[in-house]
Design a protein around this motif. Structure first.
Motif, mmCIF file in Angstrom:
data_model
loop_
_atom_site.group_PDB
_atom_site.id
_atom_site.type_symbol
_atom_site.label_atom_id
_atom_site.label_comp_id
_atom_site.label_asym_id
_atom_site.label_seq_id
_atom_site.Cartn_x
_atom_site.Cartn_y
_atom_site.Cartn_z
ATOM 1 N N TYR A 1 -52.557 -4.637 -3.310
ATOM 2 C CA TYR A 1 -51.610 -5.196 -4.264
ATOM 3 C C TYR A 1 -50.479 -4.221 -4.578
ATOM 4 O O TYR A 1 -49.333 -4.635 -4.792
ATOM 5 C CB TYR A 1 -52.340 -5.629 -5.527
ATOM 6 C CG TYR A 1 -53.323 -6.728 -5.256
ATOM 7 C CD1 TYR A 1 -52.913 -8.050 -5.192
ATOM 8 C CD2 TYR A 1 -54.666 -6.437 -5.011
ATOM 9 C CE1 TYR A 1 -53.806 -9.066 -4.910
ATOM 10 C CE2 TYR A 1 -55.571 -7.448 -4.728
ATOM 11 C CZ TYR A 1 -55.140 -8.761 -4.671
ATOM 12 O OH TYR A 1 -56.031 -9.767 -4.375
ATOM 13 N N ILE B 1 -49.637 -13.281 -10.084
ATOM 14 C CA ILE B 1 -49.470 -13.897 -8.760
ATOM 15 C C ILE B 1 -48.891 -15.309 -8.828
ATOM 16 O O ILE B 1 -47.907 -15.599 -8.132
ATOM 17 C CB ILE B 1 -50.805 -13.861 -7.989
ATOM 18 C CG1 ILE B 1 -51.202 -12.408 -7.722
ATOM 19 C CG2 ILE B 1 -50.693 -14.640 -6.675
ATOM 20 C CD1 ILE B 1 -52.548 -12.239 -7.057
ATOM 21 N N LEU C 1 -50.191 -12.703 -1.062
ATOM 22 C CA LEU C 1 -51.125 -12.430 -2.154
ATOM 23 C C LEU C 1 -52.182 -13.518 -2.279
ATOM 24 O O LEU C 1 -53.261 -13.287 -2.822
ATOM 25 C CB LEU C 1 -50.350 -12.297 -3.468
ATOM 26 C CG LEU C 1 -49.398 -11.100 -3.591
ATOM 27 C CD1 LEU C 1 -48.545 -11.235 -4.836
ATOM 28 C CD2 LEU C 1 -50.179 -9.797 -3.622
#
Length: 501
Positions: free
Chosen positions: A267, A333, A492
């Protein structure tokens, strides 16, 4: 981290002091763009000379980012923030009283370095003042001031220059800076844990050489004809070898300038890539192109151009807060994905329709989704990176800002090159489609009435129309880089987290 408990009023004033300083610093990166053409006479130089006023600032800010973490570790975020504001204020005054190109460039170098100190420390202070579960709103508040500033810059710069003088653009910082330093010294808590931190001087020197050479090359490439110029070729070699020696020294050094172990975190790496490509390569193109569209293509005055930019800038501030709240409540996200979808829609379906004939109000409406998308990006992506920086907040901020800065320089250079390339391409296409004899007869006719001026006006008209038609493809190129950056956001979705961001 050294903080103390204090009242809601004290907390609010502390946030306001930090946001105002960051706003002032970022504002100066765009407010000066408006006055650059007006500096040629007072500073006795040409347009290429006054462009160094922007380039020098940009280079100094990039170099300052490389040392700010070391300064924070040694003296603390609050002290470096106040020093940065004080130096920035002094440099603003020096810019305002400058009477030569050398004087103002020197002052801008100092101002740019101070801007790096202010931006990193302000972000670190805001992030530290809020508890972990409120970091989204923390970055939303920060973005409300910082991301909004580039949109306000052209409007404020146009107004100050129109009603006062170009010097007012710099002098306006002085009283604000003095107030911030005085009240900041009294109210801001001491933030930033002091710890031994040895700076890798050799890596710093090599990366500085790379950064300076690269930024000069990117900012001056179009002027010198890119790699047809020996000067640009030399800069390319210097930047390449500077980066090569930096990598070699970092590989063998035990005391590295960057913490590369952070990039093992999926991330963190995605966040840095989004900063580099989406915010740097793509968004910086739009920030560069939109004022050009209003002022040079549509021929609007500086104040109206500023209002056009403000038309989407307002939404940056509004949606920065919304994005921060949503990131805390759910996750960064989904907010990033929504922002990416809006951004791509604006890039591929709205911006390419903007041309000379587009009414002003319609252009403002069509750029609004861009402001919304940008507001949805900043807080979530910053929280994503910082929450995955293993507690090394200053390292995360420094890396984000540095790659965004380098990416933005690439983006601006790409946009500048594309403006010329597509204008020439459309001009050649226009000439190819013309019937030579008809055009020649027409030119001879207008030359009888208006002389050689008639032929020159027709040539200028052709160049203007090629500029108008070529702008569509410049918009689309910026959208392409937005698509590349958005792919990292969509990536993601393919990795699950064990804990919330």
């Amino acid at each position: 981290m050294q903080t103390k408990s204090f009242s809601i009023l004290h907390f609010t004033l502390s946030i306001l002091l930090v946001i105002t300083g960051a706003f002032m610093a970022v504002l100066d990166t765009t407010v000066v763009d408006i006055i650059v053409p007006r500096l040629k006479g007072p500073l006795s130089t040409d347009i290429y000379g006054v462009q160094w006023v922007i380039t020098a600032y940009m280079i100094a800010a990039a170099v300052g980012l490389l040392v700010v973490e070391w300064l924070i570790k040694k003296y603390g975020s609050t002290k470096i923030y106040l020093i940065g504001v004080a130096v920035f204020t002094l440099a603003s005054f020096m810019c305002g009283i400058s009477n030569s190109l050398v004087e103002i460039i020197t002052a801008r170098v100092i101002q740019g370095f101070a801007e790096a100190l202010v931006m990193v420390t302000a972000q670190a202070i805001i992030f530290s003042l809020f508890p972990p579960e409120k970091r989204g709103i923390a970055m939303g508040i920060f973005a409300l001031g910082v991301a909004f500033a580039p949109a306000v810059g052209p409007t404020l710069g146009g107004y100050l220059t129109e009603w006062f003088s170009w010097r007012a653009v710099f002098f306006v910082n002085v009283p604000i800076g003095i107030i911030l330093v005085i009240f900041g010294s009294l109210l801001l808590p001491d933030i930033g844990e002091r710890k031994p931190y040895k700076l890798n001087i050799i890596s710093l020197i090599f990366l500085t050489i790379f950064t300076v050479a690269l930024l000069i090359m990117l900012s001056k490439g179009q002027q010198y004809g890119w790699f047809s110029s020996d000067f640009i070729v030399y800069l390319a070699f210097i930047s390449w070898f500077g980066f090569l020696f930096f990598v070699i020294n970092e590989y063998f050094s035990k005391n590295k300038l960057f913490d590369y172990s952070l990039f093992k975190n999926y991330y963190y790496t995605i966040g840095i890539l989004v900063y580099f490509i989406l915010l740097g390569f793509s968004m910086y193109q739009y920030f560069y192109l939109i004022p050009i569209y209003y002022e040079q293509l549509k021929g609007l005055p500086s104040i109206q151009t500023g209002l056009g930019v403000l038309g989407f800038g307002i939404w940056i501030g509004v949606f920065s807060l919304i994005a921060g709240v949503l990131s805390d409540k759910f996750s960064p996200i989904p907010v990033l994905i929504i922002g990416a979808l809006i951004y791509l829609y604006a890039g591929y379906f709205l911006f390419p329709t903007l041309n000379y004939y587009t009414p002003f109000y319609e252009a403002v409406l069509k750029t609004m989704p861009f402001g919304i998308a940008m507001g949805l990006f900043f807080a979530p992506i910053t929280v994503l990176v910082m929450n995955n920086s293993n507690g090394k907040i200053e390292q995360g901020i420094m890396t984000m800002d540095y790659v965004r800065f380098i990416g933005g320089s690439f983006g601006t250079a790409i946009a500048t090159n594309n403006l010329v390339f597509y204008k020439n391409k459309e001009f050649d296409g226009m000439v190819t489609l013309q019937e030579f004899h008809i055009v020649n007869d027409f030119l001879q006719t207008i030359e009888k009435f208006f002389g050689i001026a008639g032929r020159e006006v027709f040539r200028m008209y052709e160049e203007f129309m090629s500029f108008n038609y070529g702008f569509k493809y410049v918009w689309l190129n910026a959208a392409f880089w937005g698509l590349i950056g958005s792919l990292f956001i969509f990536a993601l979705l393919f990795k699950r987290r064990n804990n919330e961001n």
